[in-house]
Design a protein around this motif. Structure first.
Motif, PDB file in Angstrom:
ATOM      1  N   VAL A  67      53.260   3.652  37.979  1.00 62.20           N
ATOM      2  CA  VAL A  67      54.231   4.706  37.657  1.00 62.20           C
ATOM      3  C   VAL A  67      54.174   5.040  36.168  1.00 62.20           C
ATOM      4  CG1 VAL A  67      56.692   5.252  37.529  1.00 62.20           C
ATOM      5  CG2 VAL A  67      55.744   4.256  39.620  1.00 62.20           C
ATOM      6  N   ALA A  68      53.988   4.024  35.322  1.00 63.70           N
ATOM      7  CA  ALA A  68      53.888   4.294  33.882  1.00 63.70           C
ATOM      8  C   ALA A  68      52.654   5.127  33.566  1.00 63.70           C
ATOM      9  CB  ALA A  68      53.856   2.979  33.103  1.00 63.70           C
ATOM     10  N   ILE A  69      51.524   4.804  34.200  1.00 59.50           N
ATOM     11  CA  ILE A  69      50.309   5.606  34.013  1.00 59.50           C
ATOM     12  C   ILE A  69      50.537   7.011  34.553  1.00 59.50           C
ATOM     13  CG2 ILE A  69      47.894   5.887  34.711  1.00 59.50           C
ATOM     14  CD1 ILE A  69      47.717   2.783  34.739  1.00 59.50           C
ATOM     15  N   MET A  70      51.143   7.103  35.723  1.00 61.81           N
ATOM     16  CA  MET A  70      51.455   8.408  36.307  1.00 61.81           C
ATOM     17  C   MET A  70      52.351   9.218  35.381  1.00 61.81           C
ATOM     18  SD  MET A  70      54.090  10.230  37.901  1.00 61.81           S
ATOM     19  CE  MET A  70      55.266   9.020  38.497  1.00 61.81           C
ATOM     20  N   TYR A  71      53.289   8.533  34.721  1.00 60.83           N
ATOM     21  CA  TYR A  71      54.214   9.220  33.804  1.00 60.83           C
ATOM     22  C   TYR A  71      53.445   9.949  32.706  1.00 60.83           C
ATOM     23  CZ  TYR A  71      57.628   9.890  30.072  1.00 60.83           C
ATOM     24  OH  TYR A  71      58.405  10.440  29.068  1.00 60.83           O
ATOM     25  N   TRP A  72      52.411   9.305  32.132  1.00 59.35           N
ATOM     26  CA  TRP A  72      51.650   9.984  31.077  1.00 59.35           C
ATOM     27  C   TRP A  72      50.937  11.216  31.629  1.00 59.35           C
ATOM     28  CZ3 TRP A  72      46.724  11.610  30.087  1.00 59.35           C
ATOM     29  CH2 TRP A  72      46.504  12.090  28.790  1.00 59.35           C
ATOM     30  N   TRP A  73      50.396  11.105  32.847  1.00 60.35           N
ATOM     31  CA  TRP A  73      49.718  12.272  33.436  1.00 60.35           C
ATOM     32  C   TRP A  73      50.719  13.380  33.768  1.00 60.35           C
ATOM     33  CZ3 TRP A  73      44.633  13.091  33.269  1.00 60.35           C
ATOM     34  CH2 TRP A  73      43.815  11.989  32.982  1.00 60.35           C
ATOM     35  N   THR A 120      42.970  17.741  37.855  1.00 58.89           N
ATOM     36  CA  THR A 120      42.730  16.352  37.470  1.00 58.89           C
ATOM     37  C   THR A 120      44.048  15.589  37.383  1.00 58.89           C
ATOM     38  OG1 THR A 120      40.744  16.995  36.249  1.00 58.89           O
ATOM     39  CG2 THR A 120      41.694  14.861  35.723  1.00 58.89           C
ATOM     40  N   CYS A 121      45.061  16.197  36.736  1.00 61.32           N
ATOM     41  CA  CYS A 121      46.392  15.575  36.693  1.00 61.32           C
ATOM     42  C   CYS A 121      46.898  15.326  38.114  1.00 61.32           C
ATOM     43  CB  CYS A 121      47.380  16.470  35.948  1.00 61.32           C
ATOM     44  SG  CYS A 121      47.080  16.662  34.174  1.00 61.32           S
ATOM     45  N   GLN A 122      46.764  16.331  38.949  1.00 59.16           N
ATOM     46  CA  GLN A 122      47.227  16.240  40.336  1.00 59.16           C
ATOM     47  C   GLN A 122      46.552  15.083  41.075  1.00 59.16           C
ATOM     48  OE1 GLN A 122      45.967  19.632  42.574  1.00 59.16           O
ATOM     49  NE2 GLN A 122      46.769  18.899  44.508  1.00 59.16           N
ATOM     50  N   ARG A 123      45.231  14.972  40.933  1.00 61.05           N
ATOM     51  CA  ARG A 123      44.493  13.941  41.657  1.00 61.05           C
ATOM     52  C   ARG A 123      44.859  12.537  41.176  1.00 61.05           C
ATOM     53  NH1 ARG A 123      39.793  15.211  44.621  1.00 61.05           N
ATOM     54  NH2 ARG A 123      39.375  17.450  44.822  1.00 61.05           N
ATOM     55  N   VAL A 124      44.974  12.355  39.851  1.00 57.63           N
ATOM     56  CA  VAL A 124      45.348  11.035  39.343  1.00 57.63           C
ATOM     57  C   VAL A 124      46.743  10.665  39.826  1.00 57.63           C
ATOM     58  CG1 VAL A 124      45.867   9.681  37.286  1.00 57.63           C
ATOM     59  CG2 VAL A 124      43.870  11.176  37.299  1.00 57.63           C
ATOM     60  N   ILE A 125      47.687  11.579  39.686  1.00 60.27           N
ATOM     61  CA  ILE A 125      49.076  11.307  40.065  1.00 60.27           C
ATOM     62  C   ILE A 125      49.180  10.975  41.542  1.00 60.27           C
ATOM     63  CG2 ILE A 125      51.340  12.407  40.377  1.00 60.27           C
ATOM     64  CD1 ILE A 125      50.805  13.871  37.692  1.00 60.27           C
ATOM     65  N   GLN A 126      48.541  11.790  42.383  1.00 67.68           N
ATOM     66  CA  GLN A 126      48.650  11.565  43.826  1.00 67.68           C
ATOM     67  C   GLN A 126      47.948  10.285  44.276  1.00 67.68           C
ATOM     68  OE1 GLN A 126      50.507  13.496  46.123  1.00 67.68           O
ATOM     69  NE2 GLN A 126      51.295  14.160  44.139  1.00 67.68           N
ATOM     70  N   ARG A 127      46.874   9.927  43.579  1.00 70.58           N
ATOM     71  CA  ARG A 127      46.157   8.712  43.953  1.00 70.58           C
ATOM     72  C   ARG A 127      46.964   7.464  43.595  1.00 70.58           C
ATOM     73  NH1 ARG A 127      41.834   7.337  46.380  1.00 70.58           N
ATOM     74  NH2 ARG A 127      40.708   5.410  45.887  1.00 70.58           N
ATOM     75  N   LEU A 128      47.603   7.482  42.430  1.00 69.08           N
ATOM     76  CA  LEU A 128      48.334   6.296  41.989  1.00 69.08           C
ATOM     77  C   LEU A 128      49.756   6.239  42.561  1.00 69.08           C
ATOM     78  CD1 LEU A 128      47.289   6.000  38.225  1.00 69.08           C
ATOM     79  CD2 LEU A 128      46.279   4.895  40.233  1.00 69.08           C
ATOM     80  N   ARG A 274      58.955   5.745  24.929  1.00 68.16           N
ATOM     81  CA  ARG A 274      58.104   4.808  24.201  1.00 68.16           C
ATOM     82  C   ARG A 274      57.740   3.594  25.062  1.00 68.16           C
ATOM     83  NH1 ARG A 274      61.861   5.176  18.791  1.00 68.16           N
ATOM     84  NH2 ARG A 274      60.818   6.975  17.806  1.00 68.16           N
ATOM     85  N   ILE A 275      58.704   3.088  25.803  1.00 69.22           N
ATOM     86  CA  ILE A 275      58.439   1.923  26.659  1.00 69.22           C
ATOM     87  C   ILE A 275      57.458   2.285  27.772  1.00 69.22           C
ATOM     88  CG2 ILE A 275      59.483   0.282  28.277  1.00 69.22           C
ATOM     89  CD1 ILE A 275      62.053   0.442  26.570  1.00 69.22           C
ATOM     90  N   LEU A 276      57.634   3.453  28.366  1.00 68.60           N
ATOM     91  CA  LEU A 276      56.728   3.894  29.427  1.00 68.60           C
ATOM     92  C   LEU A 276      55.301   4.054  28.901  1.00 68.60           C
ATOM     93  CD1 LEU A 276      59.120   6.499  31.066  1.00 68.60           C
ATOM     94  CD2 LEU A 276      58.172   4.485  32.238  1.00 68.60           C
ATOM     95  N   LEU A 277      55.149   4.645  27.726  1.00 72.37           N
ATOM     96  CA  LEU A 277      53.815   4.812  27.154  1.00 72.37           C
ATOM     97  C   LEU A 277      53.212   3.462  26.774  1.00 72.37           C
ATOM     98  CD1 LEU A 277      54.018   8.015  24.911  1.00 72.37           C
ATOM     99  CD2 LEU A 277      53.508   7.796  27.352  1.00 72.37           C
ATOM    100  N   ARG A 278      54.037   2.562  26.261  1.00 70.03           N
ATOM    101  CA  ARG A 278      53.522   1.226  25.928  1.00 70.03           C
ATOM    102  C   ARG A 278      53.017   0.509  27.183  1.00 70.03           C
ATOM    103  NH1 ARG A 278      58.116  -2.404  24.282  1.00 70.03           N
ATOM    104  NH2 ARG A 278      58.152  -2.804  26.530  1.00 70.03           N
ATOM    105  N   THR A 279      53.752   0.633  28.274  1.00 67.76           N
ATOM    106  CA  THR A 279      53.335   0.007  29.538  1.00 67.76           C
ATOM    107  C   THR A 279      52.016   0.588  30.021  1.00 67.76           C
ATOM    108  OG1 THR A 279      55.666  -0.315  30.118  1.00 67.76           O
ATOM    109  CG2 THR A 279      54.056  -0.492  31.897  1.00 67.76           C
TER     110      THR A 279
END
Length: 340
Positions: A67-73, A120-128, A274-279
């Motif tokens: 979810v944290a990775i998805m948040y950046w995307w 690309t954003c869509q594919r990463v988000i939907q995959r994770l 900041r916490i989400l990006l750090r994760t």
């Protein structure tokens, strides 16, 4: 005897087409360099479907890390998912204003590139995170925080789109796309930095491809602006100075951290952000640190400043980075018409 019917008084000229309009059709080429860049865009563009998405295994991360990775995307999509609509609108406007053919075609190429970036954003988000960024059910505090922050991001994205839509018919392209140059200078180097920092090969490939596109967009922007800047009025130059500041304020959400101006956010947003990006960084996404991003902005700003000052355009103060310049006052929603 002629086969054609020609009145005694001669052929009647068709009425002039009321402007603005995409007709009459013409293919002027005043900037061969832009035509060359468009040809390059045909060869360099990538197909997101060709990326080996099977290598992006959701099992490699915990639910919170995903979810944290998805948040950046989702954060990136606040900008890149508006890109196709922004440049589709700009492409139509370029046709209506009878910009030269390479300008129209370059805008079309950016529209296509931004559609690839959105996909690309869509594919990463939907995959994770299936049904992300907003349709998933959070099961932890981190996930609830991420979902809430994404809602606030898209709320502000909607405010930006409203302002852009009002501005596109009011200002010359040289005014509107100055802040686009700011974003492209910073983002082209940012994505290359992320490509080196990430630990995952799929993310490395994506960042490399997007970075190459952004570098090409920057070349388009510089060629367009250097063609338009000589005819700017003093009023337009003053407005460009404010737009450079507006570009920094708006784009810092993805390129650094959002300044207090423009952004309508709850008080807890930045702390949680900041916490989400750090994760996500610790999970290997490749997000640069606060200081690395600040240095990236300083480098980009130095490059842009050198360009605009050649045309007697003053540069705004960026106190957040200790950069001196003209104080342009508050930046409101009405001032934000940058393009990314």
């Amino acid at each position: 005897m002629s086969e054609f019917e020609i009145p005694a008084g001669g052929l009647v000229e068709a009425p002039a087409v009321a402007q603005p309009n995409i007709f009459p059709i013409e293919w002027r080429c005043e900037t061969p360099k832009l035509a060359e860049i468009y040809e390059r865009a045909k060869r360099e563009g990538f197909n997101p479907a060709d990326i080996n998405w099977s290598e992006l295994s959701p099992e490699a991360w915990s639910d919170d890390e995903k979810v944290a990775i998805m948040y950046w995307w989702a954060l990136l999509s606040n900008f890149d998912s508006s890109g196709p609509a922004v440049f589709a609108r700009a492409t139509i406007h370029a046709w209506e204003m009878h910009e030269e053919d390479p300008v129209r075609k370059c805008f079309f190429s950016i529209t296509r590139d931004e559609t690839n970036h959105e996909e690309t954003c869509q594919r990463v988000i939907q995959r994770l995170v299936p049904n992300g960024p907003q349709g998933f059910t959070p099961t932890s505090e981190l996930q609830r925080v991420a979902l809430n922050n994404i809602g606030w991001l898209y709320h502000n994205g909607g405010r930006y789109w409203t302002g852009y839509n009002r501005a596109i018919d009011r200002y010359p392209l040289a005014v509107i796309f100055t802040s686009f140059m700011m974003g492209e200078v910073a983002s082209s180097t940012l994505f290359h930095g992320m490509a080196h920092a990430t630990t995952h090969p799929v993310f490395r490939e994506i960042f490399t491809k997007i970075g190459r596109d952004e570098a090409r967009h920057l070349q388009i922007c510089i060629n367009l602006l250097e063609k338009e800047w000589p005819g700017l009025t003093d009023e337009h130059k003053t407005f460009i100075t404010k737009q450079l500041r507006a570009g920094f304020v708006f784009l810092s959400m993805v390129l650094w951290e959002p300044p207090a101006q423009f952004w309508d956010l709850p008080g807890y947003f930045l702390h949680n952000h900041r916490i989400l990006l750090r994760t996500a960084r610790e999970a290997g996404l490749g997000i640069l640190t606060y200081e690395q991003q600040a240095d990236n902005w300083r480098l980009a700003i130095a490059r842009v400043r050198k360009l605009v000052e050649r045309w007697d355009i003053q540069f705004p103060a960026i106190p957040e980075l200790d950069i001196e310049g003209v104080d342009v006052g508050d930046i409101t929603a009405e001032d934000i018409i940058p393009v990314f």
